[in-house]
Design an enzyme around this catalytic site. Sequence first.
Site, mmCIF file in Angstrom:
data_model
loop_
_atom_site.group_PDB
_atom_site.id
_atom_site.type_symbol
_atom_site.label_atom_id
_atom_site.label_comp_id
_atom_site.label_asym_id
_atom_site.label_seq_id
_atom_site.Cartn_x
_atom_site.Cartn_y
_atom_site.Cartn_z
ATOM 1 N N SER A 12 0.861 -1.182 0.000
ATOM 2 C CA SER A 12 0.000 0.000 0.000
ATOM 3 C C SER A 12 0.894 1.228 0.000
ATOM 4 C CB SER A 12 -0.937 -0.019 1.211
ATOM 5 O OG SER A 12 -0.197 -0.229 2.390
ATOM 6 N N TYR A 46 -3.727 13.531 6.574
ATOM 7 C CA TYR A 46 -4.707 14.523 7.023
ATOM 8 C C TYR A 46 -4.021 15.386 8.072
ATOM 9 C CZ TYR A 46 -9.172 16.107 9.046
ATOM 10 O OH TYR A 46 -10.228 16.844 9.498
ATOM 11 N N ARG A 103 -4.217 9.980 16.442
ATOM 12 C CA ARG A 103 -4.375 11.142 17.311
ATOM 13 C C ARG A 103 -3.983 12.397 16.556
ATOM 14 N NH1 ARG A 103 -0.228 12.846 21.974
ATOM 15 N NH2 ARG A 103 0.909 13.320 20.072
ATOM 16 N N ASP A 105 -0.778 15.347 15.542
ATOM 17 C CA ASP A 105 0.002 16.345 16.287
ATOM 18 C C ASP A 105 -0.473 17.694 15.800
ATOM 19 O OD1 ASP A 105 1.857 14.718 17.745
ATOM 20 O OD2 ASP A 105 2.817 14.250 15.826
ATOM 21 N N ALA A 121 -5.726 8.235 20.156
ATOM 22 C CA ALA A 121 -6.266 7.508 19.003
ATOM 23 C C ALA A 121 -7.234 6.395 19.411
ATOM 24 C CB ALA A 121 -5.120 6.935 18.172
ATOM 25 N N LYS A 163 -5.547 0.505 21.704
ATOM 26 C CA LYS A 163 -6.105 0.822 20.377
ATOM 27 C C LYS A 163 -6.689 -0.435 19.734
ATOM 28 C CE LYS A 163 -2.377 3.240 18.770
ATOM 29 N NZ LYS A 163 -1.630 4.248 17.980
ATOM 30 N N GLN A 174 5.335 3.265 12.202
ATOM 31 C CA GLN A 174 6.262 4.346 11.870
ATOM 32 C C GLN A 174 7.439 3.697 11.132
ATOM 33 O OE1 GLN A 174 7.010 7.166 10.931
ATOM 34 N NE2 GLN A 174 6.381 8.255 12.797
ATOM 35 N N PHE A 214 13.176 15.006 9.791
ATOM 36 C CA PHE A 214 11.895 14.355 10.038
ATOM 37 C C PHE A 214 12.064 13.222 11.064
ATOM 38 C CE2 PHE A 214 8.214 11.781 8.308
ATOM 39 C CZ PHE A 214 7.263 12.627 8.854
ATOM 40 N N HIS A 264 4.006 -0.993 3.629
ATOM 41 C CA HIS A 264 3.276 0.259 3.379
ATOM 42 C C HIS A 264 4.330 1.331 3.100
ATOM 43 C CE1 HIS A 264 -0.009 3.204 3.864
ATOM 44 N NE2 HIS A 264 0.846 3.941 4.544
HETATM 45 P P1 FAD Z 1 -1.817 7.683 20.128
HETATM 46 O O1 FAD Z 1 -1.918 6.233 19.836
HETATM 47 O O2 FAD Z 1 -2.969 8.344 20.771
HETATM 48 O O3 FAD Z 1 -0.507 7.874 21.027
HETATM 49 C C1 FAD Z 1 0.064 9.158 21.222
HETATM 50 C C2 FAD Z 1 0.952 9.157 22.469
HETATM 51 O O4 FAD Z 1 0.133 9.140 23.630
HETATM 52 C C3 FAD Z 1 1.878 7.954 22.607
HETATM 53 O O5 FAD Z 1 3.064 8.402 23.221
HETATM 54 C C4 FAD Z 1 1.111 7.019 23.532
HETATM 55 O O6 FAD Z 1 1.953 6.122 24.229
HETATM 56 C C5 FAD Z 1 0.435 8.026 24.454
HETATM 57 N N1 FAD Z 1 -0.864 7.585 24.987
HETATM 58 C C6 FAD Z 1 -1.856 6.992 24.322
HETATM 59 N N2 FAD Z 1 -2.907 6.764 25.132
HETATM 60 C C7 FAD Z 1 -2.577 7.288 26.318
HETATM 61 C C8 FAD Z 1 -3.240 7.426 27.564
HETATM 62 N N3 FAD Z 1 -4.503 6.969 27.731
HETATM 63 N N4 FAD Z 1 -2.578 8.033 28.595
HETATM 64 C C9 FAD Z 1 -1.318 8.500 28.422
HETATM 65 N N5 FAD Z 1 -0.647 8.400 27.255
HETATM 66 C C10 FAD Z 1 -1.259 7.804 26.232
HETATM 67 N N6 FAD Z 1 -0.162 12.655 11.742
HETATM 68 C C11 FAD Z 1 -1.035 13.523 11.160
HETATM 69 O O7 FAD Z 1 -1.234 14.619 11.694
HETATM 70 N N7 FAD Z 1 -1.681 13.215 9.989
HETATM 71 C C12 FAD Z 1 -1.529 12.014 9.387
HETATM 72 O O8 FAD Z 1 -2.126 11.771 8.333
HETATM 73 C C13 FAD Z 1 -0.648 11.065 9.984
HETATM 74 N N8 FAD Z 1 -0.479 9.821 9.451
HETATM 75 C C14 FAD Z 1 0.295 8.895 10.106
HETATM 76 C C15 FAD Z 1 0.366 7.585 9.609
HETATM 77 C C16 FAD Z 1 1.141 6.624 10.252
HETATM 78 C C17 FAD Z 1 1.173 5.226 9.703
HETATM 79 C C18 FAD Z 1 1.886 6.971 11.409
HETATM 80 C C19 FAD Z 1 2.769 5.958 12.091
HETATM 81 C C20 FAD Z 1 1.828 8.254 11.923
HETATM 82 C C21 FAD Z 1 1.015 9.229 11.291
HETATM 83 N N9 FAD Z 1 0.885 10.533 11.798
HETATM 84 C C22 FAD Z 1 0.030 11.434 11.193
HETATM 85 C C23 FAD Z 1 1.634 10.939 12.994
HETATM 86 C C24 FAD Z 1 0.835 10.726 14.282
HETATM 87 O O9 FAD Z 1 -0.317 11.546 14.268
HETATM 88 C C25 FAD Z 1 1.749 11.117 15.443
HETATM 89 O O10 FAD Z 1 2.773 10.161 15.592
HETATM 90 C C26 FAD Z 1 1.033 11.370 16.755
HETATM 91 O O11 FAD Z 1 1.965 11.989 17.652
HETATM 92 C C27 FAD Z 1 0.528 10.119 17.462
HETATM 93 O O12 FAD Z 1 -0.568 9.610 16.832
HETATM 94 P P2 FAD Z 1 -1.136 8.161 17.296
HETATM 95 O O13 FAD Z 1 -2.363 7.945 16.545
HETATM 96 O O14 FAD Z 1 -0.076 7.146 17.242
HETATM 97 O O15 FAD Z 1 -1.466 8.531 18.841
#
Ligand code: FAD
Length: 290
Positions: A12, A46, A103, A105, A121, A163, A174, A214, A264
């Site tokens: 993908s 996004y 989630r 950033d 997330a 999740k 990542q 990056f 991917h």
């Molecule tokens: P989460 O899974 O929510 O985790 C974020 C952090 O919070 C982690 O350190 C985790 O350990 C911690 N955490 C989670 N739950 C809790 C809790 N209940 N209490 C305390 N800590 C907790 N970013 C964008 O803006 N747009 C995109 O399109 C995008 N695409 C991506 C695609 C991929 C495949 C990847 C790997 C990353 C992508 N990102 C994107 C980056 C991503 O948004 C960032 O890495 C962001 O900081 C974390 O997102 P996550 O969904 O992994 O967060």
Amino acid sequence: MESSNNENPAISFELFPPKTEKGVEKLKLVVAELNALHPEYFSVTYGAGGSTQDRTFATVDWLREQGIDTAPHLSCIGTDKDEILDILKRYHEQGIHRIVALRGDLPSGSGLGGLGELNYANELVALIREHFNEDFHIEVAAYPEFHPQAESAQADLDNFKRKVESGAHGAITQYFYNADAYWRFCDDCRQRGITIPIVPGIMPITNYSSLARFSDACGAEIPRWIRKRLESYGDDLDSIQAFGADVVTSLCRQLLEGGAPGLHFYTMNQSDSVLQISSALGLSNGAPAS
Ligand code: FAD
């Protein structure tokens, strides 16, 4: 050409929504070239807080018009639930059945206020499942070298499990250049009872300075020996790309031979390196050459 142990790896491609007309034209060419590899889907990034929302929609709409399976990314930070549900309804009506749930950033200086109603997330995954049941296949992010804000490796693994338990069907990692980090992460997941496919995210190496910047920000490690070699090429882009293709092809081969469920590619809206790597792997028709 060596064949892989994984006879049918799913590939993908990630795209980002282009900002300019020129970028849009380039994207169309890149998609045409990469689509010839018969990927399972293209995903579209996004901007957190909806910062690239319209461009993501436009790119997703165009891909759908081409009849291409598309997985929009959707991030929840800085966005309220109703807005997220509206976006999901829109995708649902378009017949989209895969979402990459994140989630996100918030961009620094974005002026976007608080975190919003969903802070992590897993809460987004739960919201999607609550309102759409199994209508979307949900991919989430995984971090073999751990998320930079994670309190500890254990805490990050616990979060990943949250999740999955909230309803994720698959994960995309990542990027990384050290296969052992991926295998160890997968082992830890299996020990925690996590059985969803964890597809390695692959970042081709085409430009050293942007990759280094990056990687520092997202916590992906470039091993010292790779950094040193890339540094030594200076502005010689041909050498960087030739070395990069070699290193990444070898990583992909190790991953597929070890049983990774697919690859991917973070394409950065470029096709050359991905095509070179896919061809070296024998993936030019979507499956490894025998
Ligand atoms: P989460 O899974 O929510 O985790 C974020 C952090 O919070 C982690 O350190 C985790 O350990 C911690 N955490 C989670 N739950 C809790 C809790 N209940 N209490 C305390 N800590 C907790 N970013 C964008 O803006 N747009 C995109 O399109 C995008 N695409 C991506 C695609 C991929 C495949 C990847 C790997 C990353 C992508 N990102 C994107 C980056 C991503 O948004 C960032 O890495 C962001 O900081 C974390 O997102 P996550 O969904 O992994 O967060």
